[in-house]
Motif scaffolding. Sequence first.
Motif, PDB file in Angstrom:
ATOM      1  N   SER A 357      24.708  26.455  22.539  1.00 19.71           N
ATOM      2  CA  SER A 357      24.503  26.387  21.090  1.00 19.71           C
ATOM      3  C   SER A 357      25.092  27.617  20.424  1.00 19.71           C
ATOM      4  CB  SER A 357      23.036  26.244  20.721  1.00 19.71           C
ATOM      5  OG  SER A 357      22.201  26.656  21.745  1.00 19.71           O
ATOM      6  N   TYR A 358      25.006  28.751  21.092  1.00 25.30           N
ATOM      7  CA  TYR A 358      25.591  29.964  20.541  1.00 25.30           C
ATOM      8  C   TYR A 358      27.100  29.831  20.416  1.00 25.30           C
ATOM      9  CZ  TYR A 358      27.316  34.735  20.717  1.00 25.30           C
ATOM     10  OH  TYR A 358      28.002  35.885  20.485  1.00 25.30           O
ATOM     11  N   ILE A 359      27.711  29.283  21.439  1.00 26.19           N
ATOM     12  CA  ILE A 359      29.159  29.104  21.401  1.00 26.19           C
ATOM     13  C   ILE A 359      29.551  28.165  20.266  1.00 26.19           C
ATOM     14  CG2 ILE A 359      31.120  28.149  22.649  1.00 26.19           C
ATOM     15  CD1 ILE A 359      30.593  30.456  24.110  1.00 26.19           C
ATOM     16  N   HIS A 360      28.781  27.107  20.106  1.00 26.45           N
ATOM     17  CA  HIS A 360      29.126  26.168  19.038  1.00 26.45           C
ATOM     18  C   HIS A 360      28.966  26.797  17.671  1.00 26.45           C
ATOM     19  CE1 HIS A 360      29.980  22.404  21.093  1.00 26.45           C
ATOM     20  NE2 HIS A 360      29.139  22.833  22.001  1.00 26.45           N
ATOM     21  N   LEU A 361      28.010  27.729  17.592  1.00 30.08           N
ATOM     22  CA  LEU A 361      27.829  28.440  16.327  1.00 30.08           C
ATOM     23  C   LEU A 361      29.047  29.276  16.010  1.00 30.08           C
ATOM     24  CD1 LEU A 361      25.229  28.567  14.590  1.00 30.08           C
ATOM     25  CD2 LEU A 361      24.869  30.827  15.518  1.00 30.08           C
ATOM     26  N   MET A 362      29.637  29.841  17.052  1.00 29.48           N
ATOM     27  CA  MET A 362      30.753  30.757  16.853  1.00 29.48           C
ATOM     28  C   MET A 362      32.080  30.041  16.650  1.00 29.48           C
ATOM     29  SD  MET A 362      30.283  34.089  17.335  1.00 29.48           S
ATOM     30  CE  MET A 362      31.705  34.590  18.256  1.00 29.48           C
ATOM     31  N   SER A 363      32.118  28.754  16.943  1.00 28.50           N
ATOM     32  CA  SER A 363      33.435  28.096  17.027  1.00 28.50           C
ATOM     33  C   SER A 363      34.279  28.154  15.763  1.00 28.50           C
ATOM     34  CB  SER A 363      33.295  26.658  17.510  1.00 28.50           C
ATOM     35  OG  SER A 363      32.405  25.954  16.687  1.00 28.50           O
ATOM     36  N   PRO A 364      33.718  28.093  14.546  1.00 34.04           N
ATOM     37  CA  PRO A 364      34.641  28.176  13.398  1.00 34.04           C
ATOM     38  C   PRO A 364      35.348  29.515  13.290  1.00 34.04           C
ATOM     39  CG  PRO A 364      32.389  27.764  12.665  1.00 34.04           C
ATOM     40  CD  PRO A 364      32.350  27.797  14.123  1.00 34.04           C
ATOM     41  N   PHE A 365      34.751  30.574  13.831  1.00 34.49           N
ATOM     42  CA  PHE A 365      35.352  31.884  13.637  1.00 34.49           C
ATOM     43  C   PHE A 365      36.334  32.272  14.721  1.00 34.49           C
ATOM     44  CE2 PHE A 365      32.518  32.423  10.298  1.00 34.49           C
ATOM     45  CZ  PHE A 365      31.240  32.104  10.715  1.00 34.49           C
ATOM     46  N   VAL A 366      36.402  31.435  15.736  1.00 35.51           N
ATOM     47  CA  VAL A 366      37.184  31.852  16.909  1.00 35.51           C
ATOM     48  C   VAL A 366      38.642  32.108  16.559  1.00 35.51           C
ATOM     49  CG1 VAL A 366      38.127  30.997  19.064  1.00 35.51           C
ATOM     50  CG2 VAL A 366      35.706  30.851  18.652  1.00 35.51           C
ATOM     51  N   GLU A 367      39.175  31.222  15.713  1.00 36.68           N
ATOM     52  CA  GLU A 367      40.609  31.363  15.438  1.00 36.68           C
ATOM     53  C   GLU A 367      40.909  32.693  14.745  1.00 36.68           C
ATOM     54  OE1 GLU A 367      42.430  28.003  13.836  1.00 36.68           O
ATOM     55  OE2 GLU A 367      44.331  29.020  13.475  1.00 36.68           O
ATOM     56  N   HIS A 368      40.054  33.033  13.756  1.00 30.14           N
ATOM     57  CA  HIS A 368      40.290  34.300  13.069  1.00 30.14           C
ATOM     58  C   HIS A 368      40.194  35.469  14.015  1.00 30.14           C
ATOM     59  CE1 HIS A 368      40.518  33.007   8.915  1.00 30.14           C
ATOM     60  NE2 HIS A 368      39.648  32.060   9.241  1.00 30.14           N
ATOM     61  N   ILE A 369      39.180  35.408  14.873  1.00 33.96           N
ATOM     62  CA  ILE A 369      39.004  36.502  15.826  1.00 33.96           C
ATOM     63  C   ILE A 369      40.234  36.639  16.712  1.00 33.96           C
ATOM     64  CG2 ILE A 369      37.663  37.311  17.784  1.00 33.96           C
ATOM     65  CD1 ILE A 369      35.235  36.046  16.563  1.00 33.96           C
ATOM     66  N   LEU A 370      40.691  35.504  17.204  1.00 32.96           N
ATOM     67  CA  LEU A 370      41.859  35.564  18.087  1.00 32.96           C
ATOM     68  C   LEU A 370      43.078  36.092  17.360  1.00 32.96           C
ATOM     69  CD1 LEU A 370      41.818  32.433  20.354  1.00 32.96           C
ATOM     70  CD2 LEU A 370      41.636  34.809  20.984  1.00 32.96           C
ATOM     71  N   TRP A 371      43.202  35.730  16.102  1.00 28.92           N
ATOM     72  CA  TRP A 371      44.372  36.195  15.360  1.00 28.92           C
ATOM     73  C   TRP A 371      44.361  37.710  15.240  1.00 28.92           C
ATOM     74  CZ3 TRP A 371      45.947  38.530  10.807  1.00 28.92           C
ATOM     75  CH2 TRP A 371      47.270  38.250  10.416  1.00 28.92           C
ATOM     76  N   HIS A 372      43.173  38.264  14.947  1.00 24.23           N
ATOM     77  CA  HIS A 372      43.103  39.711  14.830  1.00 24.23           C
ATOM     78  C   HIS A 372      43.271  40.403  16.171  1.00 24.23           C
ATOM     79  CE1 HIS A 372      42.239  39.965  10.607  1.00 24.23           C
ATOM     80  NE2 HIS A 372      41.399  38.961  10.736  1.00 24.23           N
ATOM     81  N   VAL A 373      42.768  39.762  17.198  1.00 26.56           N
ATOM     82  CA  VAL A 373      42.957  40.317  18.536  1.00 26.56           C
ATOM     83  C   VAL A 373      44.434  40.350  18.880  1.00 26.56           C
ATOM     84  CG1 VAL A 373      42.680  39.722  20.964  1.00 26.56           C
ATOM     85  CG2 VAL A 373      40.702  39.822  19.495  1.00 26.56           C
ATOM     86  N   GLY A 374      45.122  39.265  18.489  1.00 27.87           N
ATOM     87  CA  GLY A 374      46.551  39.256  18.745  1.00 27.87           C
ATOM     88  C   GLY A 374      47.255  40.386  18.044  1.00 27.87           C
ATOM     89  N   LEU A 375      46.766  40.741  16.842  1.00 27.98           N
ATOM     90  CA  LEU A 375      47.390  41.849  16.121  1.00 27.98           C
ATOM     91  C   LEU A 375      47.249  43.164  16.867  1.00 27.98           C
ATOM     92  CD1 LEU A 375      46.715  41.803  12.302  1.00 27.98           C
ATOM     93  CD2 LEU A 375      48.842  41.491  13.542  1.00 27.98           C
ATOM     94  N   SER A 376      46.168  43.277  17.590  1.00 25.94           N
ATOM     95  CA  SER A 376      45.947  44.553  18.271  1.00 25.94           C
ATOM     96  C   SER A 376      46.988  44.800  19.342  1.00 25.94           C
ATOM     97  CB  SER A 376      44.563  44.573  18.907  1.00 25.94           C
ATOM     98  OG  SER A 376      44.582  43.772  20.062  1.00 25.94           O
ATOM     99  N   ALA A 377      47.749  43.772  19.679  1.00 28.95           N
ATOM    100  CA  ALA A 377      48.790  43.981  20.691  1.00 28.95           C
ATOM    101  C   ALA A 377      49.876  44.921  20.211  1.00 28.95           C
ATOM    102  CB  ALA A 377      49.405  42.642  21.095  1.00 28.95           C
ATOM    103  N   CYS A 378      49.926  45.207  18.876  1.00 27.59           N
ATOM    104  CA  CYS A 378      50.910  46.194  18.423  1.00 27.59           C
ATOM    105  C   CYS A 378      50.626  47.546  19.013  1.00 27.59           C
ATOM    106  CB  CYS A 378      50.871  46.440  16.924  1.00 27.59           C
ATOM    107  SG  CYS A 378      50.881  45.051  15.970  1.00 27.59           S
ATOM    108  N   LEU A 379      49.367  47.822  19.257  1.00 25.20           N
ATOM    109  CA  LEU A 379      49.050  49.131  19.812  1.00 25.20           C
ATOM    110  C   LEU A 379      49.455  49.219  21.268  1.00 25.20           C
ATOM    111  CD1 LEU A 379      45.542  49.894  18.369  1.00 25.20           C
ATOM    112  CD2 LEU A 379      47.620  51.181  18.009  1.00 25.20           C
ATOM    113  N   GLY A 380      49.733  48.087  21.864  1.00 22.92           N
ATOM    114  CA  GLY A 380      50.157  48.142  23.252  1.00 22.92           C
ATOM    115  C   GLY A 380      49.571  46.992  24.036  1.00 22.92           C
TER     116      GLY A 380
END
Lengths: 760, 188
Positions: A357-380
Amino acid sequence: MVLKAFFPTCCVSADSGLLVGRWVPEQSSAVVLAVLHFPFIPIQVKQLLAQVRQASQVGVAVLGTWCHCRQEPEESLGRFLESLGAVFPHEPWLRLCRERRGTFWSCEATRRQAPTAPGAPGEDQVMLIFYDQRQVLLSQLHLPTVLSDRQAGATTASTGGLAAVFDTVARSEVLFRSDRFDEGPVRLSHWQSEGVEASILAELAKRASGPICLLLASLLSLVSAVSACRVFKLWPLSFLGSKLSTCEQLRHRLEQLTLICSTRKAENPAQLMRKANTVASVLLDVALGLMLLSWLHGRSRIGHLADALVPVADHVAEELQHLLQWLMGAPAGLKMNRALDQVLGRFFLYHIHLWISYIHLMSPFVEHILWHVGLSACLGLTVALSLLSDIIALLTFHIYCFYVYGARLYCLKIHGLSSLWRLFRGKKWNVLRQRVDSCSYDLDQLFIGTLLFTILLFLLPTTALYYLVFTLLRLLVVAVQGLIHLLVDLINSLPLYSLGLRLCRPYRLADKPTALQPRGAHLPPPQLWLPPQALLGRPVPQAVLWGAHLPLEAERGQAGLRELLACLAPPHGHGQPSALPGWHQLSWRVSRALWTLLCAPEHGRPCYHTLGLEVIGTEHMWGWPARLAALRHWHCLPWDPPPTCCGHHGGEHSSPRCPEHCPMPTLRTQVQRVRPPQQPQVEGWSPWGLPSGSALAVGVEGPSQDEPPSPRHPPAPSAEQHPASGGLKQSLTPVPSGPGPSLPEPHGVYLRMFPGEVAL
Amino acid sequence: MEDERSFSDICGGRLALQRRYYSPSCREFCLSCPRLSLRSLTAVTCTVWLVAYGLFTLCENSMILSAAIFITLLGLLGYLHFVKIDQETLLIIDSLGIQMTSSYASGKESTTFIEMGKVKDIVINEAIYMQKVIYYLCILLKDPVEPHGISQVVPVFQSAKPRLDCLIEVYRSCQEILAHQKATSTSP
């Protein structure tokens, strides 16, 4: 007598002229640095040489003449060259001559004065040695220009041979600055006479790097000041910060960038290498990160990933549910206790339900989170990988929880079982004496105890199975995380610049001549290698298993220790040999440093920390696993009682020939208890130079003891200090039991220098 | 002055020792090892290809055959460049040092130079090598700390491994030069 003339390869095709260089009388060798061409005015030549001598502290002089006859040899030139010997007096005077087409060379050395020694031959033989000036200068085989006085004094006596030659060439850079396009009074030929070697890009980069470094350094100092503010030291944030590997990696990256952008120049080649390696690894990291970024953000892969993530988590949860159903049945044919099985199974199933149930609660935000995580790849790439590892840890948090529950349950059960087993046999654990004693129980105590024991025993397979299954799952997750961390460490620590240099320009990585390597009498100051944070607080055997090779340097601690050691003078007397061999001195200093480190105020209360320490004696032992180091140098500890050990070779312990003569000392018999101050210490056993009567006990245990010493469980540290040794007193923690009547219990500080454990 | 003699190594192969006598203080010794024999090369290649053909009949994948050819070629190149030493040279120059050069079959040369100040002595030593006891020539280096100690032992002619008679020749010449060097260095 053979006279060696070192001639640069670049001057082989130069026109006739004078040889300019330095004469090294100790090796009777002449190092030719450059050729000075005709026409010249002798006064100006002498002025130039005086200038060079003043600027570079090298005794440059005119050594002789160089004759390169392109046509038939001329008589007048020969006589002219001879007369030059009168203008520039030098002893001996070299005459090098090369015939046309270079098939024949002639080398002569003449002395004007008659040889004073009767046995010396009249005519000198000349050995001509060609050397490549460019490679000599670039390979840095010479002494470093900045040397401390002690080192300089020690090395000038022992440098000889080629090191002096290289040193001459390196220090005469002033001479090599003028090239043939300069409008000076004299024309020189040397390796840079065609033009000073430099590259436009390198020069531009050097000019530009100044202000850029300044700007970046100020930005970075701002960032580090922000990150060091008090908010981050409060409990929740500091706990998170220590657990998440991303924060660790970011901190490391910040340190690397600070090192790169620091405005101080590197003082020696090692620091320069380190800086260059850091730059190379940061660049590689950022390049890989940007590649990953472009791959992720292209063709909306992030969206696909996000869409796939929640179903994967669901799938994992479903698989876990299947696993639990299997465990609740008859797993692998084993018969489980139904009631306990059902309880545990339902408990864990409920957990999984919560998690889903926790995972399902988080599911709408996953894409945004992943997008920002992807941005962090600029640091290395390393930051992105650490983030991935953290995400895996968060997603498998329920597996971690299951493991903890299973482990706790199992641990409780085992403790209960062992205690009740003792009761079953009529014994009891004596906490005061830390041993098993017999005890007479009442009948009802025995009855209930046996009942409980039977119950726990028959419930053991169920708990054990759950524990096993969840531990294996947890191990799997840890293995995956471990692989990711391994990759991150690899990228962080691979010395790419050195590798590249080795492939392309191997002469830049020449080893230092042995004159510059510290050896023997001046051993390096004691290096204490503290284990990483993760090992602190572990029980001793585990620390040894984990930390057999402890690579982390504690530079701050070392600096503090050195200051502390400097004010405490080494002891004399009290049964110690007056001249300690180098190894003894070292380990004495280290053991004292160890004591101060352990009792330094910052360590707070005397709880049972483990500090694994590896004593680094000679440079041969740097980085050795502690056990090997122990086996090699164990016998040379200062705690060896002198009569049995030193008699054979007069107190010399520095050679590894000891094992033949000295048996492995078993000093446990000496050091079981701390004697109260009335009883004097064992005579050859005041290694720390404290006045006798001190109750400071140092327990040294042999590397292979049959029974584990019972005082292994660390008792409260109580070390009494004689008031005479002032310096150590302040740093000791207050002692519960004062000096007085004899102490019945074993107290003491057990120091185990090898294999690198300390248990307080 | 140059002369050449043939000796044998510890396995019985033929070695050629070339001595060049440039001056009383400079000598060079050149040991040429036996060449790569066609027989062993053919044997290895045939073995590799037979194994590859066997795998091919099992898997019916023709990539295996091309991979075998590739591996053979790369292996041969690697062997010639990194392993097979054609010639080993020892050059002694009094008052300068000792230089050892190994030249590989692919033309690569690797050089080691030892300054005369570091050389204590040149001796013939015994060693247990598998099931044999062999003699080898080695250079003893001085210990900077201990005046009578030895810091390192550097063996010479490690891949040629000549027998005692060849070593004695080289040893005698080297000792002449070392004696000459000690005599000149002690006198001012």
